[in-house]
Design a protein around this motif. Structure first.
Motif, PDB file in Angstrom:
ATOM      1  N   UNK A 276      -1.884   5.623   3.249  1.00  0.00           N
ATOM      2  CA  UNK A 276      -0.601   5.169   3.355  1.00  0.00           C
ATOM      3  C   UNK A 276      -0.452   3.579   2.927  1.00  0.00           C
ATOM      4  N   UNK A 277      -1.369   3.059   2.270  1.00  0.00           N
ATOM      5  CA  UNK A 277      -1.418   1.774   2.024  1.00  0.00           C
ATOM      6  C   UNK A 277      -0.627   1.767   0.660  1.00  0.00           C
ATOM      7  N   UNK A 278      -0.904   2.248  -0.115  1.00  0.00           N
ATOM      8  CA  UNK A 278      -0.097   2.317  -1.492  1.00  0.00           C
ATOM      9  C   UNK A 278      -0.294   0.878  -2.249  1.00  0.00           C
ATOM     10  N   UNK A 279       0.435   0.521  -3.051  1.00  0.00           N
ATOM     11  CA  UNK A 279       0.150  -0.670  -3.688  1.00  0.00           C
ATOM     12  C   UNK A 279       0.727  -2.156  -3.177  1.00  0.00           C
ATOM     13  N   UNK A 334       3.252  -6.939   8.078  1.00  0.00           N
ATOM     14  CA  UNK A 334       2.534  -6.153   6.915  1.00  0.00           C
ATOM     15  C   UNK A 334       1.685  -5.270   7.768  1.00  0.00           C
ATOM     16  N   UNK A 335       0.973  -5.558   8.637  1.00  0.00           N
ATOM     17  CA  UNK A 335      -0.075  -4.719   9.387  1.00  0.00           C
ATOM     18  C   UNK A 335       0.548  -3.709  10.109  1.00  0.00           C
ATOM     19  N   UNK A 341       2.922   3.812   9.810  1.00  0.00           N
ATOM     20  CA  UNK A 341       3.137   4.825   8.802  1.00  0.00           C
ATOM     21  C   UNK A 341       1.809   5.720   8.893  1.00  0.00           C
ATOM     22  N   UNK A 342       0.647   5.386   9.395  1.00  0.00           N
ATOM     23  CA  UNK A 342      -0.426   5.936   9.125  1.00  0.00           C
ATOM     24  C   UNK A 342      -0.716   7.357  10.047  1.00  0.00           C
ATOM     25  N   UNK A 343       0.015   7.534  11.108  1.00  0.00           N
ATOM     26  CA  UNK A 343       0.042   8.833  11.726  1.00  0.00           C
ATOM     27  C   UNK A 343       0.515   9.796  10.737  1.00  0.00           C
TER      28      UNK A 343
END
Length: 404
Positions: A276-279, A334-335, A341-343
């Motif tokens: 879920x990191x994306x750009x 940011x972290x 969003x990672x779940x």
């Protein structure tokens, strides 16, 4: 005759800095506490140069003190808080936390174990450029939100029907509508057929029908202005619409440049491999963490710099655990934005977040707990310069659970 080597340690905070300078025999030759201010930082430079100090030991490899020391030509050596805690045992068994004593421990550890510690290097030009792009995009979004809110306030008074007509006020179709129909009087010209023709001409692909949109306009509250006030309102709406369109265009240009810079950066694949990191998220994490591995010698140092680890203060039997306020707030935002969003894409992250919630943690606290857990994985990937491997992470998580 060669000058006798000297070594310095700084225990810094956002209020004051404890400085200790020792000679080659470990004897204190200067010990002082200075405020966190421009004169205070200048005094640190003066004392270091007076005593011929070349290297300075410090617990964190980021922050204004580190930037000041590097800018003034000193070598900064990071000795993490966990290492300092262990080193205190060299000088006594009490283990009490004292800023001046910790500054002495840092200086003396630098004297006795110089070769063990890594020197902090400035970030590369590629990382600095990426950071400039990412922060400029963030500032641009803040401006866009401010203009959006200003436009919303004008429409609430003068053209309520335009609010909620489309999914968002500042998307392309909504701005195009306001550019064509900036007032209630001009929007009154729209019939169902005319609305259908306008939607087709502007490439509308939403779920609302022309009839639904016309009904929304007719059922909305009536604006409070007419005459010269309505003309002024039209000018204001058109001005804000043009400004929003320009800001969206410039944001798109910045995001393209960010993507280019991220793809060209040696550490780009590491951060893009995260779930879920994306750009933009990957670029922001990379830009704020940097590329100097010595800045964060362990995962705990990175978590502290990002403000996702609690601030623990212990003196004797007194222990205080509090929210960490002194940190890189851009990195923390940011972290946490990424971690929470990672779940949606990672079972381990879902389990970590859910267990925090079951313990009674509210969402912000649970998100920080998850971000701190992710920090250990992120730091390992970053430190070893390898992309995130979900299969390896899954096996390690399973082994950890079985051991527990």
């Amino acid at each position: 005759m060669e000058a006798t080597p000297t070594f310095a340690g700084i225990d810094w905070s956002w209020q004051h800095h404890a400085l200790c300078i020792v000679d080659d025999d470990g004897q204190r030759i200067e010990e002082v506490t200075l405020p966190h201010s421009k004169p205070g930082l200048g005094k640190i430079t003066t004392l270091l140069r007076r005593h011929g100090v070349a290297q300075v030991g410090i617990e964190r490899g980021d922050g204004p003190v580190v930037e000041h020391l590097i800018r003034d030509g000193f070598e900064v050596v990071v000795i993490s808080a966990r290492q300092v805690k262990s080193l205190r045992a060299r000088y006594g068994s009490a283990g009490n936390k004292d800023d001046r004593f910790d500054a002495f421990v840092l200086a003396d550890a630098l004297r006795t174990d110089t070769a063990r510690w890594a020197v902090v290097q400035p970030d590369t030009e590629e990382t600095i450029a990426l950071r400039m792009l990412v922060r400029s995009r963030h500032d641009l979004i803040d401006h866009r939100i401010a203009v959006h809110n200003q436009l919303l306030a004008v429409l609430q008074h003068n053209f309520p029907g335009a609010i909620g007509l489309f999914s968002q006020l500042d998307i392309g179709i909504s701005l195009a509508f306001l550019r064509r129909f900036p007032t209630e009087a001009k929007a009154a010209w729209l019939s169902q057929l005319r609305m259908a023709h306008w939607l087709k001409a502007n490439g509308y692909c939403g779920r609302q029908s022309a009839a639904d949109l016309v009904d929304h306009l007719r059922n909305a509250a009536t604006g409070r202005v007419s005459g010269p006030a309505a003309e002024a309102s039209e000018l204001v709406v058109l001005t804000l619409v043009d400004l929003l369109s320009k800001l969206r265009e410039q944001q798109s240009i910045l995001e393209t440049r960010i993507k280019e810079a991220l793809l060209a950066h040696p550490d780009g694949p590491i951060f893009q491999s995260l779930p879920r990191a994306g750009t933009v998220r990957a670029a922001t994490l990379l830009a704020e963490i940097g590329d100097c591995r010595a800045r964060f010698p362990d995962a705990a140092a990175l978590a502290a710099a990002a403000g996702v680890a609690p601030s623990t203060r212990q003196s004797g039997k007194h222990l205080n655990v509090a929210y960490r306020r002194g940190c890189n707030k851009t990195l923390r935002a940011a972290l946490i934005d990424w971690a929470q969003d990672t779940p949606r894409a990672n079972a381990w992250a879902r389990d970590t977040y859910d267990r925090a919630r079951q313990r009674g943690c509210r969402h912000p606290h649970a998100a920080r707990i998850l971000a701190q857990a992710w920090t250990r994985i992120l730091w390992r990937c970053w430190h070893d310069q390898v992309p995130y491997n979900p299969d390896l992470h899954g096996r390690l998580s399973l082994i950890t659970k079985e051991a527990a």
